[in-house]
Design a protein around this motif. Sequence first.
Motif, PDB file in Angstrom:
ATOM      1  N   GLY A  16       0.776  -1.224   0.000  1.00 34.18           N
ATOM      2  CA  GLY A  16       0.000   0.000   0.000  1.00 34.18           C
ATOM      3  C   GLY A  16       0.807   1.271   0.000  1.00 34.18           C
ATOM      4  O   GLY A  16       0.336   2.313  -0.458  1.00 34.18           O
ATOM      5  N   VAL A  17       2.031   1.200   0.483  1.00 37.28           N
ATOM      6  CA  VAL A  17       2.852   2.404   0.566  1.00 37.28           C
ATOM      7  C   VAL A  17       3.100   3.016  -0.812  1.00 37.28           C
ATOM      8  O   VAL A  17       3.327   4.224  -0.928  1.00 37.28           O
ATOM      9  N   TRP A  18       3.007   2.226  -1.854  1.00 33.17           N
ATOM     10  CA  TRP A  18       3.189   2.755  -3.208  1.00 33.17           C
ATOM     11  C   TRP A  18       2.091   3.740  -3.586  1.00 33.17           C
ATOM     12  O   TRP A  18       2.264   4.561  -4.484  1.00 33.17           O
ATOM     13  N   ALA A  42      -9.630   7.629 -13.797  1.00 36.94           N
ATOM     14  CA  ALA A  42      -9.130   6.397 -14.422  1.00 36.94           C
ATOM     15  C   ALA A  42      -8.724   5.368 -13.369  1.00 36.94           C
ATOM     16  O   ALA A  42      -8.989   4.170 -13.532  1.00 36.94           O
ATOM     17  N   ILE A  43      -8.099   5.826 -12.296  1.00 36.72           N
ATOM     18  CA  ILE A  43      -7.688   4.904 -11.236  1.00 36.72           C
ATOM     19  C   ILE A  43      -8.910   4.305 -10.550  1.00 36.72           C
ATOM     20  O   ILE A  43      -8.954   3.104 -10.273  1.00 36.72           O
ATOM     21  N   LEU A  44      -9.928   5.121 -10.292  1.00 39.83           N
ATOM     22  CA  LEU A  44     -11.158   4.599  -9.674  1.00 39.83           C
ATOM     23  C   LEU A  44     -11.832   3.564 -10.568  1.00 39.83           C
ATOM     24  O   LEU A  44     -12.282   2.521 -10.084  1.00 39.83           O
ATOM     25  N   ILE A  45     -11.896   3.846 -11.856  1.00 39.08           N
ATOM     26  CA  ILE A  45     -12.500   2.892 -12.798  1.00 39.08           C
ATOM     27  C   ILE A  45     -11.683   1.607 -12.834  1.00 39.08           C
ATOM     28  O   ILE A  45     -12.247   0.504 -12.828  1.00 39.08           O
ATOM     29  N   PHE A  57     -10.284  -0.553  -2.050  1.00 35.57           N
ATOM     30  CA  PHE A  57     -11.297   0.384  -1.566  1.00 35.57           C
ATOM     31  C   PHE A  57     -11.457   0.305  -0.045  1.00 35.57           C
ATOM     32  O   PHE A  57     -11.909   1.266   0.577  1.00 35.57           O
ATOM     33  N   LEU A  58     -11.090  -0.819   0.549  1.00 37.53           N
ATOM     34  CA  LEU A  58     -11.192  -0.991   1.994  1.00 37.53           C
ATOM     35  C   LEU A  58      -9.915  -0.602   2.727  1.00 37.53           C
ATOM     36  O   LEU A  58      -9.880  -0.584   3.949  1.00 37.53           O
ATOM     37  N   SER A  59      -8.883  -0.294   1.984  1.00 38.26           N
ATOM     38  CA  SER A  59      -7.589   0.063   2.552  1.00 38.26           C
ATOM     39  C   SER A  59      -7.453   1.584   2.642  1.00 38.26           C
ATOM     40  O   SER A  59      -7.962   2.309   1.779  1.00 38.26           O
ATOM     41  N   PRO A  60      -6.748   2.079   3.640  1.00 42.19           N
ATOM     42  CA  PRO A  60      -6.559   3.538   3.725  1.00 42.19           C
ATOM     43  C   PRO A  60      -5.530   4.076   2.732  1.00 42.19           C
ATOM     44  O   PRO A  60      -5.486   5.279   2.477  1.00 42.19           O
TER      45      PRO A  60
END
Length: 88
Positions: A16-18, A42-45, A57-60
Motif C-alpha cells: 500500500g505504501v506505493w 481512471a484509477i477509480l475505474i 477500496f477498503l484500505s486507507p
Amino acid sequence: SFVLFFLAKVLETGRGVWWLAVGAAVGAALLSKYTAMFFGAAILIWLAAVPKLRRWFLSPWPYLGGLVAFALFSPVILWNADHHWVSF
C-alpha cells in the motif's frame, strides 16, 4: 509516466505504501496540467473494474495517496481562490 510506474508497483508488490508515490506523482502532474485530474477517475475505474483490486477500496492507502495529491495541488487551489479562479 511516474503515475503509471507507481501504479505498476502497486499491482506488482501489493504494498500500500506505493499509493503515496502515486499520490505524489498525480499531485506533481496536476501542477503542470489540470487534465491530470483524469488520472483520479481512471484509477477509480481501474480499481472497480478489476475484481482482485477492489480490496483497495477498503484500505486507507489509496485515500492517503489522494490526500498527498491534494496537498501538493492545494497551493494552486489557494492561489486561484485569491485570484477569482482565473486559471480554472
